[in-house]
Design a protein around this motif. Sequence first.
Motif, PDB file in Angstrom:
ATOM      1  N   ALA A 151       0.769  -1.185   0.121  1.00  0.00           N
ATOM      2  CA  ALA A 151      -0.073  -0.100   0.007  1.00  0.00           C
ATOM      3  C   ALA A 151       0.965   1.108   0.112  1.00  0.00           C
ATOM      4  O   ALA A 151       1.893   1.377   0.732  1.00  0.00           O
ATOM      5  CB  ALA A 151      -0.852   0.054   1.184  1.00  0.00           C
ATOM      6  N   GLU A 218      -5.730  -2.246   6.526  1.00  0.00           N
ATOM      7  CA  GLU A 218      -5.210  -1.432   5.372  1.00  0.00           C
ATOM      8  C   GLU A 218      -3.933  -0.880   5.442  1.00  0.00           C
ATOM      9  O   GLU A 218      -3.362  -0.413   4.170  1.00  0.00           O
ATOM     10  CB  GLU A 218      -6.480  -0.495   4.995  1.00  0.00           C
ATOM     11  N   THR A 221      -1.070  -4.335   3.891  1.00  0.00           N
ATOM     12  CA  THR A 221      -1.649  -5.279   2.802  1.00  0.00           C
ATOM     13  C   THR A 221      -0.845  -4.993   1.514  1.00  0.00           C
ATOM     14  O   THR A 221      -0.045  -3.983   1.509  1.00  0.00           O
ATOM     15  CB  THR A 221      -3.109  -4.926   2.863  1.00  0.00           C
TER      16      THR A 221
END
Length: 387
Positions: A151, A218, A221
Amino acid sequence: MSDPASPARPGAPRLPVLEGPGAPVQAVGWGAGEPRAEGGRSVVALAAAGRDSAEDFPAPERPGVGYLGAGPPTYDPEPTALPPAHADRLRELVADTVLDGARYGTYTLRAASVRGDSGRYRGEPRRDTLLTARFGEGDAALILVAVATGARATEGAHLAAADACHWIGGAVGRSHSRLSDDIRAGRRGDLKAGLQRLTDRGYGKLRARAAELGLPPEAYTASLRCLLLSADPDCRTRVFFGVGGGGLFRLRDGAWQDLEPAAPDPAALTCDPVVGFGSRPAETPRRDRLTVDLGIPTPPAPYVEEPVPPQAEPFRFRASVALPGDTLLLCSPGLAEPLRGVPALAAELADRWGSAEPPGLASYLADTQLRVKGYADDRTAVAVWEA
């Protein structure tokens, strides 16, 4: 620019290529309009977000460095700063560039992962991870190529990407015999179900690791895209699966085709397999639902025993039959975005990769680094040339 996860639909337009010798190459990222910076975002948008713009770092002209447009992008094309290192965590370091290749059966494999211009200047680690592995021997061997992208703007993004690749690699390796048999026998329904469970289990591990680190899911990831290739020269089935952004393309007859599979739509499924468009539902050719209790003892599950929570993003799967002369390309968002958004880049790569003879490793690496102003992310590209 298209969404990297946009579905491929019958009749959808192909990516454009330039036709004929001497066709003009479009200048991209220059002239009218708002100036662009890394990842296709504008300088104004980056400034509003409190980030430096690409225009703040003029790059020197370097002979022999390929780019498209009226001049070179602003970042230096060569590595400038190394990522920070910790004495007790040296295994977390990742190289600026990874290059690999192989040849099995009727295909030649090339794979490269390169840190983007932005990361090279800022001394940030490459967020893309590339894993190439062979499991088994002889014609029954199975080749896995996994590409993961951490990410953006999160600490440890490269570690999450590495974990995603290593966990899916271990799962595929432990099930490689069954997977190889399913690919060679064309059992698309079994492949899709098994690979989805393996992928879900890997993302479950990522969520658990995030919890261990005290991070929201989040923040730890990665997108994950994989190819499974049989070493059997009589098997031309190529299997793609994954979750998240990136691209899956095919170069056929000089034109790029976007093969990104659509998100699962139960209403669109039929009982018969369609070449290149995923798999049939859980139903036999005689229309017997596989969930019906036929009184037959259930054998041990070939892939994953324990239940896993569903993924937030859709699982994508495609099993297609390759034809001689095809070039299949799987890539991370850093290459998928300019390939979809810049016709000149699509045309140039089609010209370079359209011949029957695949490039050597050095030439392939140079091709994947063809620069376009406005795109400075990591690039990972896996290409398969079919003979």
